[in-house]
Design a protein around this motif. Structure first.
Motif, short mmCIF file in Angstrom:
data_model
loop_
_atom_site.label_atom_id
_atom_site.label_comp_id
_atom_site.label_asym_id
_atom_site.label_seq_id
_atom_site.Cartn_x
_atom_site.Cartn_y
_atom_site.Cartn_z
N VAL A 181 35.66 88.92 30.71
CA VAL A 181 37.04 88.47 30.55
C VAL A 181 37.90 88.99 31.71
N TYR A 182 37.66 90.22 32.11
CA TYR A 182 38.40 90.81 33.22
C TYR A 182 38.21 90.01 34.50
N LEU A 183 36.96 89.67 34.81
CA LEU A 183 36.69 88.88 36.01
C LEU A 183 37.26 87.46 35.88
N MET A 184 37.14 86.86 34.70
CA MET A 184 37.70 85.53 34.48
C MET A 184 39.22 85.54 34.68
N ALA A 185 39.87 86.57 34.17
CA ALA A 185 41.33 86.67 34.29
C ALA A 185 41.77 86.87 35.74
N GLY A 186 40.90 87.45 36.55
CA GLY A 186 41.25 87.74 37.93
C GLY A 186 40.87 86.67 38.93
N SER A 187 40.07 85.69 38.50
CA SER A 187 39.64 84.64 39.42
C SER A 187 39.70 83.28 38.74
N GLU A 188 40.62 82.46 39.17
CA GLU A 188 40.75 81.12 38.59
C GLU A 188 39.48 80.31 38.79
N ALA A 189 38.85 80.44 39.95
CA ALA A 189 37.62 79.69 40.22
C ALA A 189 36.50 80.11 39.26
N LEU A 190 36.37 81.41 39.03
CA LEU A 190 35.34 81.89 38.09
C LEU A 190 35.68 81.44 36.68
N ARG A 191 36.94 81.53 36.32
CA ARG A 191 37.37 81.11 34.98
C ARG A 191 37.05 79.64 34.74
N THR A 192 37.31 78.80 35.73
CA THR A 192 37.02 77.37 35.62
C THR A 192 35.52 77.13 35.47
N LEU A 193 34.72 77.85 36.22
CA LEU A 193 33.27 77.70 36.17
C LEU A 193 32.69 78.18 34.84
N VAL A 194 33.17 79.30 34.35
CA VAL A 194 32.58 79.98 33.20
C VAL A 194 33.12 79.47 31.85
N SER A 195 34.35 79.03 31.82
CA SER A 195 34.99 78.67 30.55
C SER A 195 34.19 77.72 29.66
N PRO A 196 33.53 76.69 30.19
CA PRO A 196 32.76 75.82 29.30
C PRO A 196 31.58 76.52 28.62
N TYR A 197 31.20 77.67 29.12
CA TYR A 197 30.02 78.38 28.60
C TYR A 197 30.39 79.66 27.85
N PHE A 198 31.68 79.92 27.73
CA PHE A 198 32.15 81.12 27.05
C PHE A 198 33.00 80.71 25.86
N ASP A 199 32.54 81.07 24.67
CA ASP A 199 33.27 80.75 23.44
C ASP A 199 34.15 81.95 23.09
N VAL A 200 35.42 81.83 23.37
CA VAL A 200 36.34 82.94 23.16
C VAL A 200 36.47 83.28 21.67
N ASP A 201 36.25 82.32 20.80
CA ASP A 201 36.37 82.58 19.36
C ASP A 201 35.26 83.47 18.82
N GLN B 85 42.38 86.75 21.97
CA GLN B 85 41.74 85.63 21.28
C GLN B 85 40.34 85.97 20.79
N LEU B 86 39.78 87.06 21.30
CA LEU B 86 38.41 87.44 20.92
C LEU B 86 38.37 87.98 19.50
N PRO B 87 37.21 87.87 18.85
CA PRO B 87 37.07 88.55 17.56
C PRO B 87 37.16 90.06 17.78
N GLU B 88 37.45 90.80 16.75
CA GLU B 88 37.67 92.25 16.85
C GLU B 88 36.56 92.96 17.62
N GLU B 89 35.30 92.67 17.31
CA GLU B 89 34.21 93.38 17.99
C GLU B 89 34.15 93.05 19.48
N GLY B 90 34.54 91.85 19.86
CA GLY B 90 34.56 91.46 21.26
C GLY B 90 35.66 92.15 22.06
N ARG B 91 36.73 92.54 21.37
CA ARG B 91 37.85 93.19 22.04
C ARG B 91 37.50 94.58 22.55
N HIS B 92 36.37 95.12 22.10
CA HIS B 92 35.97 96.46 22.50
C HIS B 92 34.57 96.48 23.11
#
Length: 133
Positions: free
Chosen positions: A34-54, A19-26
């Motif tokens: 993203v790696y830490l968010m994907a590995g921890s649901e609690a971190l993902r829940t906490l961080v998601s409102p502050y991380f714009d995946v687009d 879902q990231l723009p091309e430059e973010g994918r690298h």
């Protein structure tokens, strides 16, 4: 050491990265987050409102202002911010004393990802034998 905790971690990492723009994918900092968010649901829940995946933008200053974050999650959050932007100090002692499994292994793998980058064969998505056992 295998690069993903389990298949769910691997698949969620792929989805968010896609879902990231091309430059973010690298970008090693964005990918570490993203790696830490994907590995921890609690971190993902906490961080998601502050991380714009687009856009790949992360408002780490606002997320760090959050109160009532459990100690272990706070250590993982500070590591995520450190790997993303180098803006917090998280020590080895913080990681060793503040993280239990599986978060400790996840943290070590995220550090490795930040060091080696996504180009490493260890992160080749085609390899299906990539979980910590």
């Amino acid at each position: 050491m295998k690069p993903f905790v389990d298949y769910g971690h691997q698949n969620l990492f792929r989805v968010i990265r896609g879902q990231l723009p091309e430059e973010g994918r690298h970008d090693p900092g964005v990918l570490s987050l993203v790696y830490l968010m994907a590995g921890s649901e609690a971190l993902r829940t906490l961080v998601s409102p502050y991380f714009d995946v687009d856009t790949g933008r992360f408002d780490y200053q606002r997320v760090l202002e959050q109160s009532n974050v459990p100690q272990e999650l706070n250590v993982l959050l500070r590591l995520a911010v450190e790997l993303h932007s180098g803006e917090t100090g998280v020590s080895v002692k913080d990681l060793v004393e503040g993280l239990e499994e599986p978060h400790f292994s996840l943290a070590l793998l995220a550090i490795r990802l930040r060091k080696q980058g996504i180009q490493s064969d260890l992160y080749n998505i085609g390899n299906h034998d990539m979980m910590i056992t």
